[in-house]
Design a protein around this motif. Structure first.
Motif, PDB file in Angstrom:
ATOM      1  N   LYS A 132      43.496  -2.124 -28.282  1.00  0.00           N
ATOM      2  CA  LYS A 132      42.489  -2.821 -29.501  1.00  0.00           C
ATOM      3  C   LYS A 132      43.210  -2.841 -30.554  1.00  0.00           C
ATOM      4  O   LYS A 132      43.855  -1.905 -31.190  1.00  0.00           O
ATOM      5  CB  LYS A 132      41.287  -1.295 -28.666  1.00  0.00           C
ATOM      6  N   HIS A 138      35.062   7.137 -26.771  1.00  0.00           N
ATOM      7  CA  HIS A 138      36.348   8.428 -27.861  1.00  0.00           C
ATOM      8  C   HIS A 138      35.924   9.617 -27.272  1.00  0.00           C
ATOM      9  O   HIS A 138      35.541  10.212 -28.415  1.00  0.00           O
ATOM     10  CB  HIS A 138      36.102   7.750 -28.935  1.00  0.00           C
ATOM     11  N   HIS A 155      34.355   1.960 -23.434  1.00  0.00           N
ATOM     12  CA  HIS A 155      34.422   2.109 -24.366  1.00  0.00           C
ATOM     13  C   HIS A 155      33.829   3.059 -25.082  1.00  0.00           C
ATOM     14  O   HIS A 155      32.607   3.358 -25.158  1.00  0.00           O
ATOM     15  CB  HIS A 155      33.583   0.534 -25.314  1.00  0.00           C
ATOM     16  N   ASP A 207      30.294   2.643 -26.803  1.00  0.00           N
ATOM     17  CA  ASP A 207      31.310   3.016 -27.748  1.00  0.00           C
ATOM     18  C   ASP A 207      30.958   4.716 -28.171  1.00  0.00           C
ATOM     19  O   ASP A 207      30.587   5.010 -29.119  1.00  0.00           O
ATOM     20  CB  ASP A 207      30.556   2.230 -29.240  1.00  0.00           C
ATOM     21  N   HIS A 212      32.344  -3.271 -29.342  1.00  0.00           N
ATOM     22  CA  HIS A 212      30.877  -3.827 -29.650  1.00  0.00           C
ATOM     23  C   HIS A 212      30.084  -4.695 -30.781  1.00  0.00           C
ATOM     24  O   HIS A 212      29.818  -3.788 -32.236  1.00  0.00           O
ATOM     25  CB  HIS A 212      30.937  -1.977 -30.738  1.00  0.00           C
TER      26      HIS A 212
HETATM   27 ZN    ZN Z   1      34.693   2.263 -30.651  1.00  0.00          ZN
END
Ligand code: ZN
Ligand code: URP
Ligand code: ZN
Length: 457
Positions: free
Chosen positions: A149, A60, A58, A314, A238
């Motif tokens: 997702k 970004h 996870h 995340d 998350h």
């Molecule tokens: Zn995320």
């Protein structure tokens, strides 16, 4: 090129023994005690732990969000990951409304190809569903993008309605993929946010106060119920609250293929951080938000007892200049925080050393289990003949103080600033190439490859 790692304490999700590992080119070819081979390079790992490379499912990197773009791109982010003992990531490509999934995939491949220093795969974020997109979902699974997702939050940006979610789930139930869910009730949160702003409640802490744990629990329950009706595995990303964890536990007790990850921020930080003076609380603005401190123990118990199956980061960093887009309006603060580099040390220090999880469970949560859920195992996520030589040599006694200045993420603050951890990544191999050694990155930006993930078995 061959490498022999000698005398390390080899830890997998199930094993714990002292031995040698022989690597030829990009694979492990032999494991044993006192291996007789000679190699181009020998690494003495006595007194050190040897783990399979961390897998962060996870992240970004280079992601446009909230009027800004996350501060780490695929070069800086993957180099920081490597420093922290992570050798594979699964990032998120985004299909914006009106766009095809193929366009999203190509766009994100362009960001990563030639820049990533470690191997990478993609989940596909879907914001619009129609017949053409459903066909594309099947094609994506065949080309190794095997998870989608969906968002129950961020109305008008990412959020899908229940009918679209259900259709995407039905399709994924048939094509062998997995659904990842951002489970927060976006409609409820939006009403609470508008009410808070109208009352002049604009400080960063209202980000947390307008995203109640029950809104996460409700959405988690709904996500699992929809997935049960569609007969598809669901992975809650998350997960931050006891309310959501209860829903996952209940589903798993009924034998449903429901999985969930939590992240270090929910294990080590809490709502109290939003009460830091001035605008400091903005550092912790992420969704779901940090919860009350008591929740941490519930999450650790969930991790130990396999109600939670993975720890991801995340990682979605924004510098303070970007966070200040939300001066006078907390809803404009870009959501996300850095974490790709600090995951392994934080979880080792706060989880293994405190006895909350075993060493084997540590490896399972940070590497093996995410590899299994997302179609990377046994190529990645373990130490075995034939597996990729993605390895971490870890000094369990070395101490490190976490500071934005000395870490390698491209962001000007760290949520754990000044925290001392014991247990530090020393040497990292990515597919048989040494990429971290002696505190230095010795790999190459662009050496990472796209990982074609397999369908659910
Ligand atoms: Zn995320
Ligand atoms: O605050 C967060 N989590 N930012 C990244 C986007 C997401 O929802 O994962
Ligand atoms: Zn999310």
């Amino acid at each position: 090129m061959s490498i022999l790692i000698t005398g390390g304490r080899i830890i997998t999700a199930t094993d714990d023994y002292v031995g040698d590992i022989f690597i030829e080119d990009d694979r492990i070819t032999a494991i044993g005690t006192a291996l007789p081979m000679t190699a181009d390079r020998t690494i003495d790992a006595r007194g050190k732990l040897v783990f399979p490379g961390g897998i962060d499912v996870h992240t970004h990197l280079d992601m446009p969000f909230g009027g800004s773009t996350s501060a780490d791109d695929f070069e800086t982010g993957t180099i920081a990951a490597a420093f922290g003992g992570t050798t594979s990531i699964v990032d998120f490509a985004i299909q914006y409304r009106g766009q095809t999934l193929h366009h999203a995939w190509e766009t994100w491949m362009k960001k990563a190809e030639g820049t990533a220093a470690i191997d990478y795969g993609f989940h596909m974020i879907m914001t619009e569903l129609n017949d053409q997109v459903e066909l594309e979902m099947d094609a994506l699974v065949r080309q190794g993008v095997t998870s989608f997702k969906l968002f129950m939050a961020y109305p008008g940006v990412f959020m899908l309605d229940d009918a679209s979610i259900f259709k995407a789930m039905l399709r994924t139930g048939k094509n062998g993929g997995t659904i990842c869910m951002h489970a927060e009730n976006g409609g409820v949160i939006d009403v609470l946010v508008q009410r808070a702003l109208a009352e002049g409640k604009t400080a960063p802490k209202y980000h947390a106060l307008t995203r109640p744990a029950r809104a996460e629990g409700e959405a988690t329950h709904r996500a699992i119920a929809l997935a049960e009706m569609a007969d598809v595995p669901v992975y809650i990303v998350h997960l931050s609250s006891a309310e959501a964890l209860e829903m996952v536990t209940e589903a798993r007790d009924r034998g449903l293929p429901a999985f969930a990850e939590t992240c270090p921020q929910y294990l080590f930080l809490s709502y109290d951080n939003y009460e830091e003076p001035g605008f400091e609380g903005a550092k912790y603005v992420m969704s779901p938000p940090l919860r009350q401190r008591e929740t941490q123990n519930r999450l650790w118990r969930g991790l130990a007892g396999n109600d939670l199956q993975a720890i991801a980061t995340d990682h979605c960093p924004f510098c303070m200049k970007e966070k200040h887009l939300g001066d006078g309006d907390f809803s404009k603060i870009p959501n996300g925080a850095p974490g790709i580099e600090t995951r392994m040390s934080l979880v080792y220090d706060g989880g293994v050393r405190t006895g909350k999880i075993s060493l084997n469970r540590f490896v399972e949560l940070t590497s093996t289990s995410p590899a299994k859920i997302f179609g990377l195992f046994p190529r990645k996520g373990t130490i075995a003949p034939g597996s990729d030589a993605d390895l971490v040599i870890f000094d369990p006694e070395k101490k490190m103080t976490l500071r934005a200045k000395t870490l390698h993420m491209n962001v000007d603050y760290n949520p754990y600033e000044g925290r001392e951890v014991t247990g530090v990544t020393e040497t990292v191999l990515s597919r048989g190439r040494i990429i971290i050694e002696g505190g230095t990155f010795v790999g190459r930006a662009g050496a990472g490859s796209f990982i074609t993930r397999s369908e659910r078995k």
